[in-house]
Design a protein around this motif. Structure first.
Motif, PDB file in Angstrom:
ATOM      1  N   PRO A  44       0.773  -1.132   0.090  1.00 10.63           N
ATOM      2  CA  PRO A  44      -0.075   0.045   0.122  1.00 10.63           C
ATOM      3  C   PRO A  44       0.701   1.180  -0.123  1.00 10.63           C
ATOM      4  O   PRO A  44       0.435   2.372  -0.639  1.00 10.63           O
ATOM      5  CB  PRO A  44      -0.922  -0.115   1.362  1.00 10.63           C
ATOM      6  CG  PRO A  44      -0.049  -1.054   2.259  1.00 10.63           C
ATOM      7  CD  PRO A  44       0.537  -2.143   1.279  1.00 10.63           C
ATOM      8  N   ASP A  45       2.005   1.112   0.499  1.00 16.23           N
ATOM      9  CA  ASP A  45       2.791   2.455   0.731  1.00 16.23           C
ATOM     10  C   ASP A  45       4.213   2.016   0.479  1.00 16.23           C
ATOM     11  O   ASP A  45       5.186   1.887   1.212  1.00 16.23           O
ATOM     12  CB  ASP A  45       2.684   3.312   2.306  1.00 16.23           C
ATOM     13  CG  ASP A  45       3.594   4.385   2.417  1.00 16.23           C
ATOM     14  OD1 ASP A  45       4.237   4.818   1.289  1.00 16.23           O
ATOM     15  OD2 ASP A  45       3.304   5.236   3.310  1.00 16.23           O
ATOM     16  N   PRO A  46       4.410   2.045  -1.122  1.00 11.55           N
ATOM     17  CA  PRO A  46       5.994   1.488  -1.504  1.00 11.55           C
ATOM     18  C   PRO A  46       7.216   2.313  -1.051  1.00 11.55           C
ATOM     19  O   PRO A  46       7.884   1.436  -0.314  1.00 11.55           O
ATOM     20  CB  PRO A  46       5.980   1.626  -3.077  1.00 11.55           C
ATOM     21  CG  PRO A  46       4.130   1.616  -3.355  1.00 11.55           C
ATOM     22  CD  PRO A  46       3.546   2.492  -2.216  1.00 11.55           C
ATOM     23  N   PRO A  47       7.198   3.527  -0.929  1.00 10.86           N
ATOM     24  CA  PRO A  47       8.364   3.990  -0.102  1.00 10.86           C
ATOM     25  C   PRO A  47       8.607   3.577   1.046  1.00 10.86           C
ATOM     26  O   PRO A  47       9.708   3.344   1.694  1.00 10.86           O
ATOM     27  CB  PRO A  47       8.072   5.760  -0.428  1.00 10.86           C
ATOM     28  CG  PRO A  47       7.346   5.873  -1.492  1.00 10.86           C
ATOM     29  CD  PRO A  47       6.168   4.580  -1.450  1.00 10.86           C
ATOM     30  N   ALA A  48       7.544   3.636   2.192  1.00 14.66           N
ATOM     31  CA  ALA A  48       7.560   3.420   3.389  1.00 14.66           C
ATOM     32  C   ALA A  48       8.066   1.744   3.457  1.00 14.66           C
ATOM     33  O   ALA A  48       8.816   1.400   4.527  1.00 14.66           O
ATOM     34  CB  ALA A  48       6.381   3.637   4.313  1.00 14.66           C
TER      35      ALA A  48
ATOM     36  N   ASP B 267      16.009  -0.311   6.553  1.00 13.69           N
ATOM     37  CA  ASP B 267      16.442  -0.021   7.949  1.00 13.69           C
ATOM     38  C   ASP B 267      16.668  -1.402   8.690  1.00 13.69           C
ATOM     39  O   ASP B 267      17.365  -1.488   9.379  1.00 13.69           O
ATOM     40  CB  ASP B 267      15.362   0.804   8.724  1.00 13.69           C
ATOM     41  CG  ASP B 267      15.108   2.203   8.063  1.00 13.69           C
ATOM     42  OD1 ASP B 267      16.103   2.720   7.438  1.00 13.69           O
ATOM     43  OD2 ASP B 267      14.023   2.817   8.193  1.00 13.69           O
ATOM     44  N   TRP B 268      15.791  -2.455   8.295  1.00 16.45           N
ATOM     45  CA  TRP B 268      16.025  -3.851   8.863  1.00 16.45           C
ATOM     46  C   TRP B 268      17.339  -4.429   8.575  1.00 16.45           C
ATOM     47  O   TRP B 268      18.049  -4.972   9.273  1.00 16.45           O
ATOM     48  CB  TRP B 268      14.776  -4.497   8.467  1.00 16.45           C
ATOM     49  CG  TRP B 268      14.654  -6.082   9.103  1.00 16.45           C
ATOM     50  CD1 TRP B 268      14.563  -6.218  10.311  1.00 16.45           C
ATOM     51  CD2 TRP B 268      15.398  -7.162   8.462  1.00 16.45           C
ATOM     52  NE1 TRP B 268      14.796  -7.666  10.448  1.00 16.45           N
ATOM     53  CE2 TRP B 268      15.332  -8.270   9.359  1.00 16.45           C
ATOM     54  CE3 TRP B 268      15.993  -7.343   7.023  1.00 16.45           C
ATOM     55  CZ2 TRP B 268      15.972  -9.343   8.900  1.00 16.45           C
ATOM     56  CZ3 TRP B 268      16.496  -8.598   6.908  1.00 16.45           C
ATOM     57  CH2 TRP B 268      16.336  -9.639   7.750  1.00 16.45           C
ATOM     58  N   LEU B 269      17.847  -4.094   7.243  1.00 16.74           N
ATOM     59  CA  LEU B 269      18.776  -4.682   6.687  1.00 16.74           C
ATOM     60  C   LEU B 269      20.159  -3.934   7.507  1.00 16.74           C
ATOM     61  O   LEU B 269      20.992  -4.802   7.708  1.00 16.74           O
ATOM     62  CB  LEU B 269      19.150  -4.344   5.069  1.00 16.74           C
ATOM     63  CG  LEU B 269      18.280  -5.537   4.126  1.00 16.74           C
ATOM     64  CD1 LEU B 269      18.256  -4.990   2.802  1.00 16.74           C
ATOM     65  CD2 LEU B 269      18.843  -6.860   4.258  1.00 16.74           C
TER      66      LEU B 269
ATOM     67  N   PRO C  42       8.834  -0.898  -5.481  1.00 22.87           N
ATOM     68  CA  PRO C  42       9.022  -0.069  -4.313  1.00 22.87           C
ATOM     69  C   PRO C  42      10.433   0.330  -3.972  1.00 22.87           C
ATOM     70  O   PRO C  42      10.633   1.445  -3.502  1.00 22.87           O
ATOM     71  CB  PRO C  42       8.459  -0.980  -3.163  1.00 22.87           C
ATOM     72  CG  PRO C  42       7.657  -2.023  -3.975  1.00 22.87           C
ATOM     73  CD  PRO C  42       8.281  -2.338  -5.135  1.00 22.87           C
ATOM     74  N   PHE C  43      11.175  -0.348  -4.641  1.00 23.14           N
ATOM     75  CA  PHE C  43      12.954  -0.280  -4.261  1.00 23.14           C
ATOM     76  C   PHE C  43      13.498   0.659  -5.462  1.00 23.14           C
ATOM     77  O   PHE C  43      14.783   0.709  -5.382  1.00 23.14           O
ATOM     78  CB  PHE C  43      13.443  -1.716  -4.116  1.00 23.14           C
ATOM     79  CG  PHE C  43      12.867  -2.277  -2.793  1.00 23.14           C
ATOM     80  CD1 PHE C  43      13.542  -2.076  -1.567  1.00 23.14           C
ATOM     81  CD2 PHE C  43      11.911  -3.070  -3.004  1.00 23.14           C
ATOM     82  CE1 PHE C  43      13.230  -2.730  -0.583  1.00 23.14           C
ATOM     83  CE2 PHE C  43      11.435  -3.627  -1.782  1.00 23.14           C
ATOM     84  CZ  PHE C  43      12.083  -3.547  -0.538  1.00 23.14           C
TER      85      PHE C  43
END
Length: 308
Positions: A62-66, A73-75, A110-111
């Protein structure tokens, strides 16, 4: 052959993400057991585990940038902020969504805009200098000369060299096809490939040789066998041995010294992201490169000839 979008949807609908990723991997270049495919699939599986742990969907974003930033951030946390690893994982998942887009399963990658982490100076990978490459060539056999130049001028990876066939090389040795890209051969590489083809049996009567450029007992060289060839050559030439990547980095630096743009180096080396070129830019003493590349992308001068 591209996997069936319907089959992929069915796998995802029944929650079999692992099988869906395995099926998608069949669209990647190279042999199923090749290092490139293994590495990319490994990155996809890391992403799959994150999706499942977070309760997120591969296709419904639903929110590709987020979404992309959350994974980035997880990586960073998962890999202790090591830029090279984080950036490689982002390149791999960007490739995943590009494939999904080509199959019509998603509308947005998204990426596509998520930023990688800058490489700290201590993370720059090693490189064979131009002088060291010259010393290697002075002491090289015909086979070793072709190997060194495929890395240091052609920018091929180790797996690409091991899988390279004579059929991938243009008849006039001006270029070769590897992993979906065309690599322009420098005069030195052209001469080395020509000499190696003659030694492997090319004659006016029987034509060019067939099969693998480099083999042992009819089979492709293993990674260890390729490393051993360069290791022995380094010993004879008095050059400190470095991993095969150091030859690819030499090719990147050569292109940068010849005024190639960041985008052109990325394409020539078959990299998935321009971020991977940043350590080479730092080594090349071209701090203005990123700004110059942006200006060219806005209508400035474009290169009309492949860099050799």
């Amino acid at each position: 052959m591209a996997p069936s979008p319907d089959t992929l949807r069915r796998l995802l609908e029944r929650g079999d993400l692992a099988a869906a990723l395995d099926l998608l991997a069949t669209a990647l270049p190279g042999p199923p057991t090749g290092a490139t495919r293994k590495n990319v699939l490994s990155g996809w599986r890391v992403f799959g585990r994150w999706l499942e742990a977070e309760g997120r969907s591969l296709l419904n974003v639903p929110d590709p940038p987020a979404f992309a930033q959350a994974y980035a951030d997880w990586l960073a946390t998962e890999y202790g902020g090591v830029a090279a690893t984080v950036n490689n994982r982002l390149v791999q998942v960007r490739r995943l969504y590009r494939l999904l887009g080509e199959l019509g399963l998603v509308q947005v990658n998204p990426f596509v805009s998520v930023r990688g982490r800058p490489h700290a100076p201590h993370e720059r990978r090693p490189v064979y200098t131009a002088d060291e490459v010259a010393r290697l060539l002075e002491h090289a056999s015909a086979e070793e000369r072709a190997l060194v130049l495929l890395g240091a001028h052609g920018g091929l990876s180790g797996p690409e060299v091991r899988d390279l066939t004579f059929g991938a090389v243009a008849e006039d040795r001006s270029s070769l096809r590897v992993a979906g890209r065309t690599v322009a051969c420098t005069p030195q590489l052209r001469e080395a490939l020509d000499a190696w083809a003659r030694l492997r049996g090319e004659t006016p009567l029987y034509g060019p040789p067939e099969g693998l450029l480099f083999s042992r007992g009819g089979a492709a060289l293993s990674d260890a066998e390729l490393r051993a060839k360069i290791f022995r050559l380094c010993g004879r030439a008095g050059v400190p041995y470095r991993a095969w990547h150091a030859l690819r980095h030499a090719a990147g630096l050569k292109l940068l010294a010849e005024d190639a743009t960041q985008r052109e180096v990325t394409a020539a080396l078959g990299l998935g992201s321009r971020t991977a070129v940043k350590p080479l830019i730092q080594l090349s003493s071209r701090p203005d490169l990123t700004a110059r590349s942006a200006r060219r992308g806005q209508g400035g001068r474009k290169r009309s000839e492949p860099v050799q």
